[in-house]
Design a protein around this motif. Structure first.
Motif, PDB file in Angstrom:
ATOM      1  N   ARG A 380       9.531  12.362   8.943  1.00 45.79           N
ATOM      2  CA  ARG A 380       8.138  12.270   9.355  1.00 45.79           C
ATOM      3  C   ARG A 380       7.274  11.909   8.153  1.00 45.79           C
ATOM      4  NH1 ARG A 380       7.452  17.920  12.589  1.00 45.79           N
ATOM      5  NH2 ARG A 380       8.356  18.680  10.635  1.00 45.79           N
ATOM      6  N   LEU A 381       6.397  10.938   8.344  1.00 45.41           N
ATOM      7  CA  LEU A 381       5.506  10.514   7.266  1.00 45.41           C
ATOM      8  C   LEU A 381       4.513  11.619   6.956  1.00 45.41           C
ATOM      9  CD1 LEU A 381       4.489   8.221   5.397  1.00 45.41           C
ATOM     10  CD2 LEU A 381       2.957   7.534   7.248  1.00 45.41           C
ATOM     11  N   ARG A 382       4.495  12.067   5.721  1.00 53.02           N
ATOM     12  CA  ARG A 382       3.574  13.123   5.298  1.00 53.02           C
ATOM     13  C   ARG A 382       2.472  12.601   4.385  1.00 53.02           C
ATOM     14  NH1 ARG A 382       4.115  15.262   9.359  1.00 53.02           N
ATOM     15  NH2 ARG A 382       5.385  17.105   9.795  1.00 53.02           N
ATOM     16  N   GLY A 383       2.528  11.328   4.049  1.00 56.07           N
ATOM     17  CA  GLY A 383       1.514  10.736   3.193  1.00 56.07           C
ATOM     18  C   GLY A 383       2.125   9.655   2.328  1.00 56.07           C
ATOM     19  N   PHE A 384       1.315   9.143   1.413  1.00 55.92           N
ATOM     20  CA  PHE A 384       1.770   8.103   0.492  1.00 55.92           C
ATOM     21  C   PHE A 384       1.694   8.625  -0.938  1.00 55.92           C
ATOM     22  CE2 PHE A 384       0.376   5.694   4.201  1.00 55.92           C
ATOM     23  CZ  PHE A 384       1.496   4.889   4.415  1.00 55.92           C
ATOM     24  N   ALA A 385       2.835   8.550  -1.609  1.00 58.12           N
ATOM     25  CA  ALA A 385       2.837   8.881  -3.033  1.00 58.12           C
ATOM     26  C   ALA A 385       2.087   7.817  -3.815  1.00 58.12           C
ATOM     27  CB  ALA A 385       4.267   9.011  -3.538  1.00 58.12           C
ATOM     28  N   ALA A 386       2.123   6.580  -3.325  1.00 61.09           N
ATOM     29  CA  ALA A 386       1.439   5.473  -3.988  1.00 61.09           C
ATOM     30  C   ALA A 386       0.925   4.493  -2.944  1.00 61.09           C
ATOM     31  CB  ALA A 386       2.374   4.760  -4.951  1.00 61.09           C
ATOM     32  N   GLY A 387      -0.203   3.897  -3.238  1.00 63.31           N
ATOM     33  CA  GLY A 387      -0.778   2.880  -2.369  1.00 63.31           C
ATOM     34  C   GLY A 387      -1.750   2.033  -3.167  1.00 63.31           C
ATOM     35  N   ILE A 388      -2.125   0.892  -2.602  1.00 64.12           N
ATOM     36  CA  ILE A 388      -3.027  -0.002  -3.318  1.00 64.12           C
ATOM     37  C   ILE A 388      -4.125  -0.482  -2.386  1.00 64.12           C
ATOM     38  CG2 ILE A 388      -1.644  -2.087  -2.871  1.00 64.12           C
ATOM     39  CD1 ILE A 388      -2.434  -2.949  -5.755  1.00 64.12           C
TER      40      ILE A 388
END
Length: 1002
Positions: A380-388
């Motif tokens: 389950r997606l819990r968030g993004f460790a990295a994004g732009i």
């Protein structure tokens, strides 16, 4: 030894080279892309150096000096990004506005402004105590042991409650006592207050009763502008200091032109001090409270520049404080699919905590890409460790902001981190990226779809007019929602900046949630055939009916309204997807009375309530005079209304509010609690309310006639939220579409909320009863100081839907499809005060999580399950019980019907079923043939007695199909560990089924 070249010197050299070459930095060359690092990260610096990037160390002082610019630095890297000095804000903002690139590490970037003091950097809370202790310039404005309280007035929602302000001796001190009785919505006392010049802080010597957490303080300036703050209270005497920058602007009653960006309270212009309680600023339960105050004064606190202010006038569109945007525990960190920045990096399993590294894209100006996702053990997606966040237009045009939300230092020494940075930097240097994104956005605006030959069955009134049904005579239960646009494009922007693909995403999300109708806000689209055709295409494709709401009020002339609705009805006429038309959102007599119909002023203006009732205490004359003079914008008035007309309309508004307040407490204004049927009218008020009713009647008539001239079958309603919904003029409406926002403060409040249906039915027994708006925001502050979470709000919303279903009403529409993120609201909706932003942001079925669709909140799963049940087994309304439960509101429910058993609470047990959930949950069981479907809207352990399953499915052994943690039998019980939102199906084992088939064949 060589003396190192200073940062300023290096910048001068680089600037010279820039001028000599006569061109900008290279497109993809590392050597031409200088990176400035704030802080220390040896592993990252080594990786950047080996990749050929020039590196410069930058200090916070460089920002304070204003010497960090895009001419010398291509990209800034903040190793620890949460704290940033206020003194450097302008330099940083200029760098970002000039298109500089950015990398943030360590979590929520720029969340906390810090200030230099005695050689160190302190946050506001860290520094305030020291500054107050150092303050020498203090002035006592009011000594309550000697003050004359006769000049103080009371401002409250319930004048009947016997609250008092008096002199008492408390623990040996002469002081003033505010004895607040039966607190409901607000109860305050106001007196004159004049500060010494040059003061910037309010000081109070004060204490509260043991059931009171905060005191609400308001300063009114001499121009009438209002500024409010809430301060923590103790049960012991304490000195409270509230800086003028801590006060928030209150638009209601304030003059226009105040409260804009950069405007703050001026104590030099203070005229009144107001203190007490206000539910909107500090939620408390109904009850009795006491406040004791010895002194009120001002002080000059020597604060650094910007102390107490946010870093930026408009918050940066990155990161979020919402609990569901945080992650923690052992996770799998994986490169996201469908993005071109980073690929082919191995998955990393690591125990991490942090906040999702999301950016909030502005309309046609930026786009966000998740790069490294955080998954739990069940993928389950819990968030993004990295994004732009890529800015291809707008205030940060050409900027690329690479965000990292992980807070653990260990993560920043991993290969996954350094490779993510290196590979992203290559893409960040590609300046063609902006052009391609801008072109894609431009092309998306050109997409429209043809009007379909609809497959939907038209909705009409039942023969007795009491219910909604389709053309085949099947009852229609409204499991609906309001639509005002996508995450990044709300209200007027959603119409002006119509993008078909965004609308389709939201229609698809709505259908996935089980939605079968939308109240559609279509500002400025009443005569736009291309857009209307495309919307009808989506309505047909996703099986969603539409209630059209053009939101074009006020208009000066009735003919203007007639023309608007005539053109809208002409577009919608004969379309099965169109339920009908909502004439106005939450009208007030000031708005309706502003309209001139058939060339004459409204009846309420002709009645002249300002002078007629000036001596009869019908209305608050002081408030009317002030509001008419400064035209605050609330309540709304037509721009063409004269000063005298404004007085009449405002007097009418005040009179309606004051009179209905005899029966309905202010906190209960939308649920109408206190009235069962028509509004009782005192004979003294008969003429006044007749003029109000005639005004409403004329206003409805002119619009309804225009609609029926083009669309004879279109249903007409009005989205009231006040006692105006009870006026006789509304008899001409086809159905009731009331708006309900009763605060979920307690079990009693939840009971008041659900029984709103009954009160509306008592007044309009011959009409379909629906809610056009309702909802529970995940930004709602509760009386215990907590914030309503997504799981408890899901239980609250299902209470409303299921109560309507079980009691034969025609449904409800929640507010709204998608959340309105605070960062985007702050950018595009300046009319929403900062104190209201978190509340207004959290009503959606879906929360923004960095993806186009967003994260489904728990209520989505419950609504989908309910829709499937209703479509499969239309077996009567069922039985609903509101019960005390272990939820934040204190309320839960039990719903039973043929083949269905639903409960809403955190823990539950009866003879057959037990529930132990991780949070408040909707546990839903539904029998379909020889299957038992079961869903929980939170992770939960559910125990089912074997005898219970055998009664439903027949004797034998059972298995569970679907995504789950586990399913096992223990001594006569089956234990099922459910995952949030995952439907499991319990069936008999295959061997048992085979034996049954064999028996039938024999």
């Amino acid at each position: 030894m060589k003396r190192p070249i200073s940062l300023a010197g290096r910048r001068a050299i680089l600037a010279g080279l820039f001028l000599l070459t006569g061109c900008g930095w290279g497109q993809n060359s590392a050597a031409d892309y200088t990176i400035g690092i704030i802080g220390s990260s040896p592993s990252l610096e080594q990786a950047l150096g080996e990749a050929g990037y020039p590196i410069q160390q930058i200090s916070y002082q460089d920002f304070a000096d204003g010497s960090v610019t895009v001419h010398q630095i291509s990209c800034l890297v903040f190793v620890s990004s949460e704290r940033f000095p206020y003194s450097g804000r302008n330099c940083l903002m200029q760098f970002l506005r000039d298109g500089g690139d950015l990398i943030t590490m360590g979590g929520y970037a720029f969340k906390t402004p810090v200030y230099a003091h005695r050689g160190k950097l302190y946050s506001q809370n860290e520094l305030l105590r020291t500054l107050v202790e150092d303050a020498t310039d203090r002035h006592i404005v009011i000594d309550f042991s000697q003050a004359d309280l006769s000049g103080w007035s009371r401002d409250c929602d319930n004048i009947k409650s016997p609250s008092t302000l008096s002199k008492v001796n408390k623990e040996g001190f002469e002081c003033a006592q505010m004895d607040i009785r039966n607190f409901s919505r607000w109860d305050t006392f106001r007196g004159p207050f004049v500060s010494q010049p040059g003061q910037n802080a309010l000081t109070l010597r004060i204490k509260g009763s043991d059931n009171l957490r905060k005191v609400v303080v308001e300063i009114r300036e001499s121009d009438g502008s209002r500024w409010v703050a809430a301060a923590d209270l103790s049960t012991q005497w304490q000195d409270i200091v509230i800086l003028q920058t801590d006060f928030q602007f209150l638009p209601d009653g304030s003059p226009s032109g105040r409260g804009k960006s950069g405007d703050i309270l001026s104590l030099d212009r203070a005229a009144y001090l107001q203190m007490g309680m206000s539910y909107d600023y500090s939620a408390h339960k109904i009850g009795d409270y006491q406040i004791w105050i010895q002194q009120a004064g001002t002080a000059r606190v020597q604060t650094p520049e910007g102390f107490g202010l946010p870093l930026f006038d408009k918050m940066l569109p990155i990161f979020s404080d919402q609990p569901y945007h945080r992650f923690a525990g052992t996770s799998r960190l994986c490169v996201c699919p469908d993005q071109s920045f980073v690929s082919e990096l191995p998955t990393k399993t690591l125990s991490v905590s942090g906040v999702s590294a999301i950016g909030f894209p502005y309309i046609d100006q930026s786009q966000y890409f998740g790069i490294v996702e955080v998954l739990d053990d069940f993928d389950r997606l819990r968030g993004f460790a990295a994004g732009i966040l890529v800015h291809y237009n707008g205030p940060y045009k050409e900027g690329r902001w690479l965000l990292f939300g992980v807070e653990n230092e260990e993560f920043y020494s991993t290969e996954l981190f350094t490779q993510t940075v290196l590979r992203s930097l290559k893409k960040m240097q590609d300046r063609s990226l902006s052009a391609s994104l801008a072109e894609a956005a431009a092309q998306a605006r050109k997409k429209f779809m043809p009007r379909p030959k609809s497959s939907l069955r038209s909705l009409r009134l039942s023969p007795d007019g009491r219910h909604l049904q389709d053309s085949d005579g099947k009852p229609f239960f409204m499991l609906g929602v309001n639509y005002i646009g996508s995450f990044d494009c709300k209200t007027s922007h959603a119409s002006k900046d119509f993008v078909f693909d965004k609308w389709e995403t939201d229609f698809r999300k709505a259908r996935r949630a089980g939605i079968n109708c939308m109240r559609l806000w279509i500002e400025e689209m009443n005569a736009d055939k291309k857009k209307m055709d495309s919307i009808l295409y989506l309505a047909d494709k996703y099986g969603i009916y539409l209630l059209l709401h053009p939101t074009a009020h006020p208009k000066e002339k009735g003919q203007d309204l007639a023309d608007l609705f005539s053109s809208l009805a002409q577009l919608a006429s004969g379309e099965p997807a169109i339920i009908g038309y909502d004439l106005m959102n939450e009208p007030y007599i000031t708005t309706l009375g502003s309209v001139r119909i058939d060339g004459r002023a409204s009846d309420i203006l002709s009645h002249g309530p300002y002078s007629r009732y000036a001596e009869k205490d019908f209305y608050d004359k002081e408030w009317v005079d002030m509001t008419a003079k400064i035209r605050t914008g609330w309540p709304p008035l037509g721009d063409w209304i004269s000063r005298q007309e404004a007085k009449d309309l405002l007097a009418a508004y005040s009179a309606v509010l004051r009179y209905s307040g005899r029966f309905i407490a202010a906190k209960d204004y939308s649920c109408l609690f206190g009235i069962d049927g028509a509004l009782p009218v005192d004979p003294v008020y008969a003429e006044f309310f007749m003029s109000v009713d005639h005004t409403i009647s004329d206003w409805i008539r002119v619009q309804k006639q225009a609609i029926r001239s083009q669309d004879p079958d279109g249903l007409v309603t009005v989205g009231y939220n006040t006692a105006l919904a009870l006026m006789p003029a509304n008899e001409s409406l086809d159905f009731v579409s009331h708006h309900l926002y009763q605060p979920p403060s307690s079990f009693v409040d939840m009971q008041k909320a659900v029984t709103t249906f009954d009160r509306l039915h008592s007044r309009w027994p011959e009409k379909p009863i629906t809610l056009g708006e309702f909802g529970y925001s995940c930004g709602t502050q509760l009386p215990d100081g907590s914030i309503l979470d997504i799981h408890n709000s899901a239980v609250g919303e299902m209470i409303l839907y299921l109560y309507a279903l079980a009691n034969g009403f025609d449904g409800a529409m929640s507010w709204m499809v998608s959340d309105w993120p605070v960062a985007l609201m702050d950018y595009s909706a300046p009319w929403i005060g900062k104190s209201r932003q978190a509340y207004e942001a959290g009503f959606g079925l879906y929360a923004y999580d960095g993806t186009l669709e967003g994260r489904a909140k728990p209520v989505v799963y419950a609504m989908r399950f309910l829709r499937d049940y209703l479509d499969t087994l239309p077996s009567g309304p069922g039985v609903f019980r509101l019960v005390n439960a272990d939820t934040q509101t204190g309320a839960g429910y039990i719903y039973e019907n043929e083949g269905a058993f639903f409960v809403g609470m955190k823990t539950f047990q009866n003879d057959n079923i037990s529930l132990n959930a991780s949070a408040a949950s909707n546990l839903m069981l539904c029998r379909i043939g020889k299957e038992l479907r079961i869903l929980s809207t939170a992770d939960a352990v559910v125990s089912l007695k074997q005898t219970y399953l055998e009664n439903i499915l027949g004797p034998g052994e059972f298995r569970a199909e679907g995504v789950k943690k586990s399913f096992r039998r223990i001594s006569g019980e089956y234990i099922l560990e459910l995952l949030e939102g995952q439907t499991c199906t319990i069936i008999k084992n295959a061997m048992e089924k085979k034996n049954e088939i064999d028996t039938v064949q024999k």
